[in-house]
Design a protein around this motif. Structure first.
Motif: not given
Length: 386
Positions: A212-219
């Protein structure tokens, strides 16, 4: 029953504590001097409940490995609880709140000993593990159902049940005040806000929080000004802070203690772990991306017993993939981020899409909204008076 009853309850995890707290409101309206005890959490103790064990002692994740690790301790608690409930000061009624793996077996033995039993929240036999219906029949004098289609399903198997609505549908307003929620969190009216809810259990955080946090960094690469907020239970806050540092989000991601409803009311979209929180997000009329990951053995066992194509509660209740589900191997940071970005783009370019989702969730909200504490207490009174 003239005298206030002595009622034992067992509620596991945060969601069970919430449900049981509302149920106690209804019981106390019926019997102001009602005595309640068993296993519960802070919302229950606020209402005078005597917790012999805290509800988090029952919290497990998955279906096999995680359960095995704690099985001996959980079984010991259940044996001790059964002995205490069958002692000289036994209750008139036992209510198992969710936690079917723990409660149904306990209810069966208590019912055989002459204690009336109620199960609050029908196990999801309509979604997976249909063989549980036989266990429910043996265990329960009555089932309090939170979804409208469940009583007829149970009646077909000879099980008494009542639809009492979903308590969250009355707790959450039909029209959430987003502006007030943003002010409470220090956000501006025009901020773009991503809520991240990786679950309230330690094993959930271990499996899904980092993707989830890795996805947030991509967002954030495409939306550098986006605000990201994580509501956390106190026991998991340090772990989430560590993961945020590992993913380079330490300076841009805000972790708040509790306040999940405020965060959901304030956000534009939420990246959320499958579970009760997804229904809360739907009642707040929020676009969401549902993600989940568990131990591979647990996943394989669950897939074998799954009866429906949906896992997230909003999709199950709407009987459609109204929001995306990215589960197990599909829950990659890249896929999660893409799904979040799709909702953010819809907010700017397809307002009709968001309006259609909001209308669908509003209809769902109306169907679930009942006076749950009163209806549940009435069903319990009828059972005790029978």
């Amino acid at each position: 029953m003239q005298q206030p009853p002595r009622i034992a309850l067992v509620a596991g995890e945060t969601s069970g504590d919430l449900l049981a707290g509302l149920l106690l409101d209804g019981l106390q309206a019926q019997w102001p001097q009602v005595r309640s005890m068993g296993i519960g959490g802070p919302r229950m103790t606020e209402r005078g409940f005597t917790a012999w064990w805290p509800s988090e002692r029952l919290a497990v994740h998955g279906y096999s490995i995680e359960l095995v690790r704690r099985l001996l301790g959980i079984l010991q608690i259940r044996r001790q609880l059964r002995q205490r409930l069958l002692g000289p000061d036994r209750p008139q009624l036992f209510i198992g709140v969710d936690a079917p793996d723990f409660n149904l077996g306990l209810e069966t033995s208590l019912r055989a000993a002459g204690i009336k039993t109620v199960h609050f929240v029908c196990p999801s036999i309509w979604a997976w593990r249909p063989e549980r219906v036989e266990k429910i029949r043996r265990a329960c004098d009555h089932v309090l159902c939170i979804f409208p289609f469940e009583p007829a399903l149970l009646a077909g198997h000879g099980i008494d049940a009542s639809y009492v609505g979903h308590p969250l549908a009355s707790v959450i307003p039909l029209q959430p005040d987003r502006q007030a929620a943003r002010q409470a969190l220090g956000l501006q009216a025009d901020d773009q806000v991503l809520a991240i809810l990786p679950g309230s259990r330690s094993a959930e955080v271990a499996y899904i929080a980092k993707p989830f946090f890795q996805a947030a960094a991509l967002v954030r690469r495409g939306h550098p000004a986006i605000k990201m907020i994580v509501p956390a239970v106190p026991a998991l806050q340090a772990r989430l802070e560590q993961l945020a540092r590992e993913c380079g989000l330490e300076q841009v991601l805000t972790i708040v203690t509790g306040q999940s409803h405020t965060v959901l009311a304030a956000c534009d979209v939420t990246l959320i772990a499958s579970g009760t929180a997804t229904l809360e997000a739907a009642l707040f009329k929020r676009p969401m991306v549902i993600g989940y990951h568990m131990h591979p053995w647990s996943w394989r066992l669950m897939q074998r017993k799954q009866l429906q194509p949906w896992v997230g509660l909003p999709n199950i209740l709407c009987r459609d993939f109204v929001v995306p589900e990215l589960l197990q191997d599909a829950a990659t940071p890249q896929a999660l981020a893409a799904a979040v970005l799709d909702w953010l783009a819809a907010g700017q370019q397809q307002p009709e899409r968001l309006a259609a989702l909001e209308a669908r969730f509003t209809d769902l909200h109306h169907s679930l909204r009942r006076d749950t504490p009163w209806l549940a207490a009435q069903a319990i009174r009828h059972l005790l008076d029978a």
